[in-house]
Scaffold this active site. Structure first.
Site, mmCIF file in Angstrom:
data_model
loop_
_atom_site.group_PDB
_atom_site.id
_atom_site.type_symbol
_atom_site.label_atom_id
_atom_site.label_comp_id
_atom_site.label_asym_id
_atom_site.label_seq_id
_atom_site.Cartn_x
_atom_site.Cartn_y
_atom_site.Cartn_z
ATOM 1 N N LYS A 24 3.075 1.986 -3.737
ATOM 2 C CA LYS A 24 2.427 2.124 -5.041
ATOM 3 C C LYS A 24 1.916 0.786 -5.593
ATOM 4 O O LYS A 24 0.884 0.315 -5.141
ATOM 5 C CB LYS A 24 3.362 2.871 -5.994
ATOM 6 C CG LYS A 24 3.639 4.292 -5.448
ATOM 7 C CD LYS A 24 4.250 5.275 -6.406
ATOM 8 C CE LYS A 24 4.174 6.674 -5.817
ATOM 9 N NZ LYS A 24 5.425 7.239 -5.372
ATOM 10 N N TYR A 53 12.972 11.606 -3.958
ATOM 11 C CA TYR A 53 11.857 11.815 -3.038
ATOM 12 C C TYR A 53 11.606 10.528 -2.272
ATOM 13 O O TYR A 53 11.591 9.450 -2.860
ATOM 14 C CB TYR A 53 10.602 12.213 -3.823
ATOM 15 C CG TYR A 53 9.371 12.428 -2.965
ATOM 16 C CD1 TYR A 53 9.282 13.530 -2.104
ATOM 17 C CD2 TYR A 53 8.300 11.545 -3.014
ATOM 18 C CE1 TYR A 53 8.142 13.723 -1.320
ATOM 19 C CE2 TYR A 53 7.163 11.744 -2.234
ATOM 20 C CZ TYR A 53 7.097 12.831 -1.395
ATOM 21 O OH TYR A 53 5.960 13.032 -0.620
ATOM 22 N N ASP A 98 15.012 2.755 -2.231
ATOM 23 C CA ASP A 98 13.611 3.156 -2.175
ATOM 24 C C ASP A 98 12.977 2.763 -3.507
ATOM 25 O O ASP A 98 13.123 3.467 -4.511
ATOM 26 C CB ASP A 98 13.489 4.657 -1.908
ATOM 27 C CG ASP A 98 12.024 5.088 -1.801
ATOM 28 O OD1 ASP A 98 11.138 4.240 -2.032
ATOM 29 O OD2 ASP A 98 11.780 6.271 -1.483
HETATM 30 C C1 LIG Z 1 5.645 7.966 -3.991
HETATM 31 C C2 LIG Z 1 6.973 7.754 -3.367
HETATM 32 C C3 LIG Z 1 7.143 7.741 -1.978
HETATM 33 C C4 LIG Z 1 6.028 8.097 -1.030
HETATM 34 O O1 LIG Z 1 4.995 7.184 -1.055
HETATM 35 P P1 LIG Z 1 3.545 7.647 -0.482
HETATM 36 O O2 LIG Z 1 2.732 6.400 -0.598
HETATM 37 O O3 LIG Z 1 3.105 8.761 -1.364
HETATM 38 O O4 LIG Z 1 3.748 8.077 0.923
HETATM 39 C C5 LIG Z 1 8.374 7.410 -1.474
HETATM 40 N N1 LIG Z 1 9.404 7.121 -2.286
HETATM 41 C C6 LIG Z 1 9.291 7.123 -3.624
HETATM 42 C C7 LIG Z 1 10.457 6.766 -4.477
HETATM 43 C C8 LIG Z 1 8.078 7.461 -4.216
HETATM 44 O O5 LIG Z 1 7.980 7.504 -5.542
#
Ligand SMILES: *Cc1c(COP(=O)(O)O)cnc(C)c1O
Length: 429
Positions: free
Chosen positions: A267, A144, A239
């Protein structure tokens, strides 16, 4: 457990907010039942509107690595508030933040602040496309990367290598530029690269996947991606929105010793405030406006209150290595407790864990990618989730999420988590 106020608030919320929530997973659809409305949290505990208390294993999906309402972060935010909430002009805190991030994350030489993980990944692929003058990206099934159009893509069927929209509103044109590979399957990546010569701008991957549950990279997988990218002139993007500052001060890239060209962060980086960032090699990041031609901007980017929170948590993590030993010890205790309990009930369910991330999968087969994750008994997970909630433990409301351990979880909480797990697993088998 009485949840009257949450039920009432959910009914009200549904009148004015789609599905009653501002982010879909909060609605508990994957586990059944109605969501709890949270009033406050402190340390290892959250309290809902009816006054029920739960041990926290979501921690705002990662950011609250030091537990809730940590004084270091609260004081930093309080201190910043008096100077006004936003300027839309450069500040010293942004310079400090950039220095801290580039000092901590091994591959990041320059960094741009944004307001969420989604913004970070959207921007990173735009920069990679601008830098390489290529259009396509490769992502992995089950990873994701936020809700940007380019990432809401499902694997095409059969011989088709092009992705198809995974949400109405994503155009077939956008989907055609996203190619989907299988996590831990280098062969699937090489094939896509070979079939799209000189067209792939970037490969984006969660170096440790957390969004199909916790799924570790197989031996050599990340190194293999590095080699493929080097050979084909592709930008490798890690990511690390979830793994950044969690698996080590420098994230998964430090812990696993594979360096990407670009990194996306979110995060933990905001300590609970809405913050994201993307960064990487100088020559790539210098493509970003106003230095370079790739446009990316934000009215509230680098917001001083958000930077105050981010600086406080990152400085703390950089200077307190015992944070990592503590949360990893707690996680190891939970994992070995899980194993004991599974032996008692005669089940060989899969436990994936690294650092302070852990997933208990209701499947006896190894979980190494999205296809194997999908074999889990999600109905059983739903019963487990609801049972745990009744016993005062708030798990992530989906089988396909990782738990995030914070430093606020001590022996008493660990004991409670394991005794509740034992009772609930016994009662549902
Ligand atoms: C949570 C998450 C996102 C998205 O971040 P948001 O602050 O919710 O837009 C993107 N990549 C990874 C791996 C994530 O865990």
């Amino acid at each position: 457990m009485i949840t009257e106020r949450s039920k009432h608030l959910f009914e009200e919320a549904k009148k004015f907010i789609p599905g009653g929530v501002n982010s879909p997973v909060r609605a508990f659809k994957a586990v059944g039942g109605d969501p709890l409305f949270i009033q406050r949290a402190e340390g290892a505990y959250v309290f809902d509107e009816d006054g029920n208390r739960f041990i926290e294993l979501i921690n705002s999906w990662g950011p609250m690595i030091l537990g809730h309402a940590h004084p270091i972060i609260e004081n930093a935010v309080r201190g910043a508030i008096h100077d006004s909430l936003s300027f839309g002009a450069p500040t010293e805190k942004e310079v400090q933040m950039a220095g801290l991030i580039t000092g901590m994350v091994p591959s990041v030489e320059k960094v741009r602040m944004v307001n969420s993980g989604t913004e970070a990944t959207m921007s990173a692929i735009r920069v990679a496309r601008g830098f390489t003058a290529r259009n396509k990206i490769i992502k992995f099934d089950g990873c994701y990367h936020g809700h940007g159009d380019s990432f809401l893509i499902a694997a095409g069927s059969g011989a088709m290598t092009m992705g198809t929209p995974d949400s109405p509103g994503v155009t077939p044109g956008t989907a055609a530029d996203t190619l989907i590979a299988a996590f831990n399957d280098l062969e699937s990546v090489s094939r896509l690269v070979a079939e799209n010569p000189e067209q792939v701008a970037a490969i984006i991957v969660e170096p440790v996947a957390g969004n199909m549950g916790c799924v570790l990279p197989a031996e050599g997988f990340l190194e293999g991606l590095r080699t493929i990218c080097d050979e084909a002139g592709i930008v490798l993007i890690f990511d690390e929105v979830m793994t950044g500052f969690r698996l080590a001060p420098g994230g998964a890239q430090e812990r696993l010793d594979v360096l990407p060209d670009m990194t996306t962060l979110g995060k933990i980086i905001g300590g609970g405030m809405p913050v994201g960032a993307y960064g990487g090699k100088k020559e790539i990041m210098d493509f970003v406006s106003p230095q370079g031609p790739v446009y990316q901007a934000g009215t509230l980017s680098g917001n001083p209150i958000a930077m105050a929170a981010g600086l406080a948590i990152l400085q703390y993590l950089r200077n307190h290595n015992e944070v990592y030993s503590k949360i990893e010890e707690t996680t190891a205790t939970i994992v070995s407790g899980y194993r004991e309990i599974l032996k008692e009930i005669g089940k060989d369910y899969t436990i994936n864990s690294i650092g302070s991330m852990v997933s208990l999968f209701f499947s006896e087969a190894p979980v190494t990618d999205m296809n194997s994750a999908k074999k889990c008994d999600t109905a059983l997970f739903g019963r487990y989730f609801r049972g745990m909630l009744e016993k005062g433990v708030y798990l992530a409301p989906s089988q396909f999420e990782s738990l995030f351990i914070s430093t606020a979880i001590n022996q008493a909480e660990t004991d409670h988590i394991l005794s509740a797990t034992r009772e609930v697993l016994k009662s549902i088998h």
